[in-house]
Design a protein around this motif. Sequence first.
Motif, PDB file in Angstrom:
ATOM      1  N   THR A  43       0.845  -1.204   0.000  1.00  0.00           N
ATOM      2  CA  THR A  43       0.000   0.000   0.000  1.00  0.00           C
ATOM      3  C   THR A  43       0.879   1.252   0.000  1.00  0.00           C
ATOM      4  O   THR A  43       0.651   2.192  -0.766  1.00  0.00           O
ATOM      5  N   THR A  44       1.910   1.252   0.848  1.00  0.00           N
ATOM      6  CA  THR A  44       2.808   2.407   0.935  1.00  0.00           C
ATOM      7  C   THR A  44       3.542   2.630  -0.383  1.00  0.00           C
ATOM      8  O   THR A  44       3.566   3.744  -0.916  1.00  0.00           O
ATOM      9  N   ILE A  45       4.114   1.575  -0.931  1.00  0.00           N
ATOM     10  CA  ILE A  45       4.907   1.720  -2.151  1.00  0.00           C
ATOM     11  C   ILE A  45       4.016   2.221  -3.298  1.00  0.00           C
ATOM     12  O   ILE A  45       4.438   3.041  -4.109  1.00  0.00           O
ATOM     13  N   ARG A  46       2.769   1.789  -3.328  1.00  0.00           N
ATOM     14  CA  ARG A  46       1.856   2.268  -4.375  1.00  0.00           C
ATOM     15  C   ARG A  46       1.564   3.761  -4.227  1.00  0.00           C
ATOM     16  O   ARG A  46       1.420   4.465  -5.217  1.00  0.00           O
ATOM     17  N   MET A  47       1.507   4.218  -2.975  1.00  0.00           N
ATOM     18  CA  MET A  47       1.295   5.659  -2.774  1.00  0.00           C
ATOM     19  C   MET A  47       2.559   6.435  -3.161  1.00  0.00           C
ATOM     20  O   MET A  47       2.471   7.502  -3.750  1.00  0.00           O
ATOM     21  N   LEU A  48       3.718   5.877  -2.846  1.00  0.00           N
ATOM     22  CA  LEU A  48       4.977   6.550  -3.213  1.00  0.00           C
ATOM     23  C   LEU A  48       5.119   6.648  -4.729  1.00  0.00           C
ATOM     24  O   LEU A  48       5.713   7.580  -5.260  1.00  0.00           O
ATOM     25  N   ASN A  49       4.576   5.674  -5.439  1.00  0.00           N
ATOM     26  CA  ASN A  49       4.652   5.639  -6.911  1.00  0.00           C
ATOM     27  C   ASN A  49       3.530   6.416  -7.591  1.00  0.00           C
ATOM     28  O   ASN A  49       3.466   6.477  -8.814  1.00  0.00           O
ATOM     29  N   GLY A  50       2.600   6.934  -6.807  1.00  0.00           N
ATOM     30  CA  GLY A  50       1.464   7.647  -7.393  1.00  0.00           C
ATOM     31  C   GLY A  50       0.439   6.727  -8.037  1.00  0.00           C
ATOM     32  O   GLY A  50      -0.339   7.141  -8.884  1.00  0.00           O
ATOM     33  N   VAL A  79       9.643   1.137 -11.405  1.00  0.00           N
ATOM     34  CA  VAL A  79       8.833   0.413 -10.424  1.00  0.00           C
ATOM     35  C   VAL A  79       8.707  -1.067 -10.797  1.00  0.00           C
ATOM     36  O   VAL A  79       8.324  -1.397 -11.915  1.00  0.00           O
ATOM     37  N   LEU A  80       9.053  -1.927  -9.855  1.00  0.00           N
ATOM     38  CA  LEU A  80       8.767  -3.356 -10.009  1.00  0.00           C
ATOM     39  C   LEU A  80       7.668  -3.699  -9.004  1.00  0.00           C
ATOM     40  O   LEU A  80       7.920  -3.806  -7.808  1.00  0.00           O
ATOM     41  N   PRO A  81       6.432  -3.823  -9.479  1.00  0.00           N
ATOM     42  CA  PRO A  81       5.334  -4.082  -8.548  1.00  0.00           C
ATOM     43  C   PRO A  81       5.408  -5.493  -7.963  1.00  0.00           C
ATOM     44  O   PRO A  81       6.173  -6.335  -8.444  1.00  0.00           O
ATOM     45  N   GLU A  82       4.591  -5.719  -6.930  1.00  0.00           N
ATOM     46  CA  GLU A  82       4.595  -7.014  -6.252  1.00  0.00           C
ATOM     47  C   GLU A  82       4.183  -8.128  -7.204  1.00  0.00           C
ATOM     48  O   GLU A  82       4.851  -9.136  -7.346  1.00  0.00           O
ATOM     49  N   SER A  83       3.061  -7.933  -7.853  1.00  0.00           N
ATOM     50  CA  SER A  83       2.655  -8.927  -8.846  1.00  0.00           C
ATOM     51  C   SER A  83       2.483  -8.184 -10.160  1.00  0.00           C
ATOM     52  O   SER A  83       1.855  -7.141 -10.213  1.00  0.00           O
ATOM     53  N   HIS A  84       3.108  -8.682 -11.167  1.00  0.00           N
ATOM     54  CA  HIS A  84       3.054  -7.953 -12.422  1.00  0.00           C
ATOM     55  C   HIS A  84       2.796  -8.922 -13.561  1.00  0.00           C
ATOM     56  O   HIS A  84       3.381  -9.999 -13.619  1.00  0.00           O
ATOM     57  N   GLY A  85       1.909  -8.503 -14.399  1.00  0.00           N
ATOM     58  CA  GLY A  85       1.593  -9.328 -15.551  1.00  0.00           C
ATOM     59  C   GLY A  85       2.667  -9.130 -16.601  1.00  0.00           C
ATOM     60  O   GLY A  85       3.069  -8.006 -16.882  1.00  0.00           O
ATOM     61  N   SER A 153      16.857   7.452 -11.643  1.00  0.00           N
ATOM     62  CA  SER A 153      17.822   7.543 -10.545  1.00  0.00           C
ATOM     63  C   SER A 153      17.283   6.877  -9.288  1.00  0.00           C
ATOM     64  O   SER A 153      18.010   6.679  -8.320  1.00  0.00           O
ATOM     65  N   LEU A 154      16.005   6.505  -9.320  1.00  0.00           N
ATOM     66  CA  LEU A 154      15.358   5.907  -8.149  1.00  0.00           C
ATOM     67  C   LEU A 154      14.462   4.755  -8.595  1.00  0.00           C
ATOM     68  O   LEU A 154      13.657   4.923  -9.525  1.00  0.00           O
ATOM     69  N   ILE A 155      14.638   3.595  -7.966  1.00  0.00           N
ATOM     70  CA  ILE A 155      13.748   2.480  -8.307  1.00  0.00           C
ATOM     71  C   ILE A 155      13.073   1.920  -7.053  1.00  0.00           C
ATOM     72  O   ILE A 155      13.629   1.972  -5.955  1.00  0.00           O
ATOM     73  N   PHE A 156      11.871   1.413  -7.269  1.00  0.00           N
ATOM     74  CA  PHE A 156      11.079   0.796  -6.206  1.00  0.00           C
ATOM     75  C   PHE A 156      10.899  -0.675  -6.526  1.00  0.00           C
ATOM     76  O   PHE A 156      10.448  -1.013  -7.633  1.00  0.00           O
ATOM     77  N   LEU A 157      11.247  -1.529  -5.591  1.00  0.00           N
ATOM     78  CA  LEU A 157      11.126  -2.964  -5.809  1.00  0.00           C
ATOM     79  C   LEU A 157      10.263  -3.546  -4.694  1.00  0.00           C
ATOM     80  O   LEU A 157      10.636  -3.480  -3.523  1.00  0.00           O
ATOM     81  N   ASP A 158       9.097  -4.070  -5.065  1.00  0.00           N
ATOM     82  CA  ASP A 158       8.195  -4.628  -4.052  1.00  0.00           C
ATOM     83  C   ASP A 158       8.397  -6.142  -3.970  1.00  0.00           C
ATOM     84  O   ASP A 158       7.988  -6.865  -4.861  1.00  0.00           O
ATOM     85  N   VAL A 185      22.172   4.162  -8.505  1.00  0.00           N
ATOM     86  CA  VAL A 185      20.709   4.160  -8.403  1.00  0.00           C
ATOM     87  C   VAL A 185      20.294   4.051  -6.929  1.00  0.00           C
ATOM     88  O   VAL A 185      20.825   3.227  -6.191  1.00  0.00           O
ATOM     89  N   THR A 186      19.375   4.906  -6.518  1.00  0.00           N
ATOM     90  CA  THR A 186      18.798   4.814  -5.179  1.00  0.00           C
ATOM     91  C   THR A 186      17.691   3.761  -5.216  1.00  0.00           C
ATOM     92  O   THR A 186      16.918   3.709  -6.171  1.00  0.00           O
ATOM     93  N   VAL A 187      17.649   2.914  -4.189  1.00  0.00           N
ATOM     94  CA  VAL A 187      16.718   1.776  -4.214  1.00  0.00           C
ATOM     95  C   VAL A 187      15.822   1.802  -2.979  1.00  0.00           C
ATOM     96  O   VAL A 187      16.306   1.934  -1.848  1.00  0.00           O
ATOM     97  N   PHE A 188      14.526   1.675  -3.222  1.00  0.00           N
ATOM     98  CA  PHE A 188      13.554   1.503  -2.127  1.00  0.00           C
ATOM     99  C   PHE A 188      12.999   0.100  -2.290  1.00  0.00           C
ATOM    100  O   PHE A 188      12.362  -0.211  -3.287  1.00  0.00           O
ATOM    101  N   ILE A 189      13.277  -0.762  -1.331  1.00  0.00           N
ATOM    102  CA  ILE A 189      12.897  -2.173  -1.481  1.00  0.00           C
ATOM    103  C   ILE A 189      12.050  -2.621  -0.288  1.00  0.00           C
ATOM    104  O   ILE A 189      12.368  -2.318   0.856  1.00  0.00           O
ATOM    105  N   THR A 190      10.960  -3.319  -0.581  1.00  0.00           N
ATOM    106  CA  THR A 190      10.187  -3.901   0.510  1.00  0.00           C
ATOM    107  C   THR A 190      10.497  -5.385   0.579  1.00  0.00           C
ATOM    108  O   THR A 190      10.789  -6.028  -0.434  1.00  0.00           O
ATOM    109  N   SER A 191      10.453  -5.910   1.789  1.00  0.00           N
ATOM    110  CA  SER A 191      10.669  -7.339   1.953  1.00  0.00           C
ATOM    111  C   SER A 191      10.190  -7.766   3.329  1.00  0.00           C
ATOM    112  O   SER A 191      10.127  -6.955   4.256  1.00  0.00           O
TER     113      SER A 191
END
Length: 253
Positions: A43-50, A79-85, A153-158, A185-191
């Motif tokens: 939920t948080t990462i989706r808000m950060l990604n708009g 953005v690498l979403p949690e589940s991606h088609g 310069s910034l990536i999000f990996l869920d 690259v700055t990385v925001f990763i959830t795990s």
Amino acid sequence: MIHVKDLSKVYDNGFKAVSNLSLHVKSGDIYGFLGPNGAGKTTTIRMLNGLIKPTGGEVTIEGTLVKQDEPSVKRKIGVLPESHGYYNWMTGYEYLTFFAELYDVPKEIRTERVINVLEMVGMSEKKNIRIGQYSRGMRQRIGIAKTIVHQPSLIFLDEPTLGLDPQGQKDIQKIILDLNQKQGVTVFITSHLLKEIAEICNRVAIVKKGRLLEEGEISQLLHKYERKIQSPDSSQPVTLEDVFFYVTKEGEQ
Ligand SMILES: Nc1ncnc2c1ncn2[C@@H]1O[C@H](COP(=O)(O)OP(=O)(O)O)[C@@H](O)[C@H]1O
Ligand SMILES: [Mg+2]
């Protein structure tokens, strides 16, 4: 680089998934967003990604307010979403070329860029195989290649290593470290994997039930909790896992 202030999300059914979350991610960080399943990470990462709209608070990325309908921020991030088609009928090469086009990578350098990112994720040899035939680890690698094809310069990996075997997890970790160290690259990763986060991140946030329980440099957190957690005669150093269980237990009271 990322400023999050009092971010909240109440879903339509009244469920509060994220409560008054504030945090800062600095340029060059590998920032780990750590929490058990259901903590509110996706939920948080989706808000950060708009991708979804917060019900409270705000997010700025490099000084620009993130809004759902604001494409300028989206071009700066990957953005690498949690589940991606995936497009199973495409080859890895076609898939990346498709996204390079979508992100306006100039035509003259597109092929070179795609070849470059394939190399970075170790998929050069598999580039002409259809995605439908890839293993999960290969799909995740192509997914990461997609997030960097426009050189953000910034990536999000869920949860990028979810469902991978130990070798697959190591491969992804190595790619993340290389991207950070060699490309800046700055990385925001959830795990939810404590060990993984401890191995690759410099800063972490620990969340549970949508609340931020602790945040900071891993080394500082270990130092902060050393006395509280360790028994005086213990010779084992405190780990991030110890800190995690300590603060999430405290958060229950
Ligand atoms: N669209 C939604 N509507 C209502 N509740 C949701 C929705 N999406 C997620 N949730 C709930 O919000 C909580 C946090 O979910 P999520 O952000 O996916 O957590 P995590 O990624 O940390 O596992 C969970 O309890 C989940 O069931
Ligand atoms: Mg999730």
